[in-house]
Design a protein around this motif. Structure first.
Motif, PDB file in Angstrom:
ATOM      1  N   MET A 178       0.831  -1.209   0.000  1.00  0.00           N
ATOM      2  CA  MET A 178       0.000   0.000   0.000  1.00  0.00           C
ATOM      3  C   MET A 178       0.864   1.259   0.000  1.00  0.00           C
ATOM      4  SD  MET A 178      -3.051  -1.171   2.562  1.00  0.00           S
ATOM      5  CE  MET A 178      -3.903   0.388   2.495  1.00  0.00           C
ATOM      6  N   GLU A 179       1.990   1.221   0.704  1.00  0.00           N
ATOM      7  CA  GLU A 179       2.896   2.372   0.677  1.00  0.00           C
ATOM      8  C   GLU A 179       3.412   2.608  -0.742  1.00  0.00           C
ATOM      9  OE1 GLU A 179       7.354   3.707   2.046  1.00  0.00           O
ATOM     10  OE2 GLU A 179       6.487   1.935   2.982  1.00  0.00           O
ATOM     11  N   ALA A 228       2.042   1.654  -3.533  1.00  0.00           N
ATOM     12  CA  ALA A 228       0.927   2.071  -4.387  1.00  0.00           C
ATOM     13  C   ALA A 228       0.607   3.548  -4.194  1.00  0.00           C
ATOM     14  CB  ALA A 228      -0.307   1.223  -4.083  1.00  0.00           C
ATOM     15  N   THR A 229       0.612   4.002  -2.969  1.00  0.00           N
ATOM     16  CA  THR A 229       0.268   5.396  -2.696  1.00  0.00           C
ATOM     17  C   THR A 229       1.345   6.340  -3.217  1.00  0.00           C
ATOM     18  OG1 THR A 229      -0.956   4.666  -0.752  1.00  0.00           O
ATOM     19  CG2 THR A 229      -0.419   6.994  -0.873  1.00  0.00           C
ATOM     20  N   TRP A 251       0.722   6.699  -6.751  1.00  0.00           N
ATOM     21  CA  TRP A 251      -0.533   7.388  -7.020  1.00  0.00           C
ATOM     22  C   TRP A 251      -0.402   8.904  -6.952  1.00  0.00           C
ATOM     23  CZ3 TRP A 251      -3.296  10.108  -3.136  1.00  0.00           C
ATOM     24  CH2 TRP A 251      -4.532  10.592  -3.540  1.00  0.00           C
ATOM     25  N   VAL A 252       0.506   9.423  -6.140  1.00  0.00           N
ATOM     26  CA  VAL A 252       0.607  10.872  -5.924  1.00  0.00           C
ATOM     27  C   VAL A 252       0.751  11.656  -7.237  1.00  0.00           C
ATOM     28  CG1 VAL A 252       2.035  12.693  -4.887  1.00  0.00           C
ATOM     29  CG2 VAL A 252       1.352  10.721  -3.531  1.00  0.00           C
ATOM     30  N   CYS A 271      -2.619  11.762  -8.968  1.00  0.00           N
ATOM     31  CA  CYS A 271      -3.535  12.674  -8.282  1.00  0.00           C
ATOM     32  C   CYS A 271      -3.226  14.123  -8.633  1.00  0.00           C
ATOM     33  CB  CYS A 271      -3.439  12.464  -6.776  1.00  0.00           C
ATOM     34  SG  CYS A 271      -4.422  13.628  -5.821  1.00  0.00           S
ATOM     35  N   CYS A 285      -9.218  10.188 -10.119  1.00  0.00           N
ATOM     36  CA  CYS A 285      -8.160  10.291  -9.114  1.00  0.00           C
ATOM     37  C   CYS A 285      -8.381   9.289  -7.980  1.00  0.00           C
ATOM     38  CB  CYS A 285      -8.120  11.719  -8.584  1.00  0.00           C
ATOM     39  SG  CYS A 285      -6.939  12.019  -7.275  1.00  0.00           S
ATOM     40  N   TRP A 286      -9.580   9.272  -7.422  1.00  0.00           N
ATOM     41  CA  TRP A 286      -9.870   8.359  -6.315  1.00  0.00           C
ATOM     42  C   TRP A 286      -9.959   6.912  -6.782  1.00  0.00           C
ATOM     43  CZ3 TRP A 286      -8.238  10.444  -2.304  1.00  0.00           C
ATOM     44  CH2 TRP A 286      -8.409  11.793  -2.055  1.00  0.00           C
ATOM     45  N   LEU A 301      -6.487   5.608  -6.789  1.00  0.00           N
ATOM     46  CA  LEU A 301      -6.003   5.295  -5.443  1.00  0.00           C
ATOM     47  C   LEU A 301      -6.542   3.947  -4.982  1.00  0.00           C
ATOM     48  CD1 LEU A 301      -4.501   6.096  -2.846  1.00  0.00           C
ATOM     49  CD2 LEU A 301      -6.627   7.150  -2.074  1.00  0.00           C
ATOM     50  N   ASN A 304      -4.112   0.667  -4.495  1.00  0.00           N
ATOM     51  CA  ASN A 304      -3.980   0.063  -3.176  1.00  0.00           C
ATOM     52  C   ASN A 304      -4.466  -1.374  -3.153  1.00  0.00           C
ATOM     53  OD1 ASN A 304      -2.796   1.726  -0.946  1.00  0.00           O
ATOM     54  ND2 ASN A 304      -4.117   3.228  -1.919  1.00  0.00           N
TER      55      ASN A 304
END
Length: 136
Positions: free
Chosen positions: A85-86, A88-89, A92-93, A96, A117-118, A121, A125
């Protein structure tokens, strides 16, 4: 093992993407839909779902490969779903920021950009959890 985790992540991403766009982000999206007859919709959906499946599998494979390369550089050591998840995020930044930036200029498509965008995310994740669990 990386490619198996990537294929599983691709299937997870495909299912999550289907749920997000068919069940969650439905309100306000009618303005962006193309009106089709039922026959045209039947001809459209088959190839569209196949393309989505191929792209999801490719995304899962690339995600697993990049995760394997950068796993040692993450704050969460030892792998697992939190490390996935870290990763992936962090990926993702920029997506976004691109969506927010294009929302400044394309005012009519702001709701679509923010939904995208969401959705990214959530999609990333889900892939991160799957890859993190399978690539310990």
């Amino acid at each position: 093992m990386n490619w198996i985790a990537g294929l599983v992540a691709g299937v997870v991403v495909y299912l999550v993407d289907w749920v997000v766009w068919s069940k969650v982000f439905t309100k306000g999206m009618d303005a962006f839909m193309v009106t089709m007859t039922p026959e045209d919709m039947k001809r459209f959906m088959g190839p569209a779902l196949a393309k989505s499946a191929v792209l999801s599998l490719a995304f899962g494979l690339l995600f697993a490969w990049f995760y394997g390369r950068f796993r040692s550089a993450l704050w969460v050591q030892g792998g697992g779903p939190l490390a996935g998840m870290e990763f992936a995020t962090v990926l993702w930044v920029p997506i976004c920021l691109a969506m927010i930036g294009s929302s400044v200029w394309y005012i009519k498509a702001k709701s679509l950009n923010m939904a995208t965008c969401w959705a990214w995310l959530i999609r990333m994740n889900a892939a991160g959890i799957a890859v993190g669990l399978l690539m310990r």
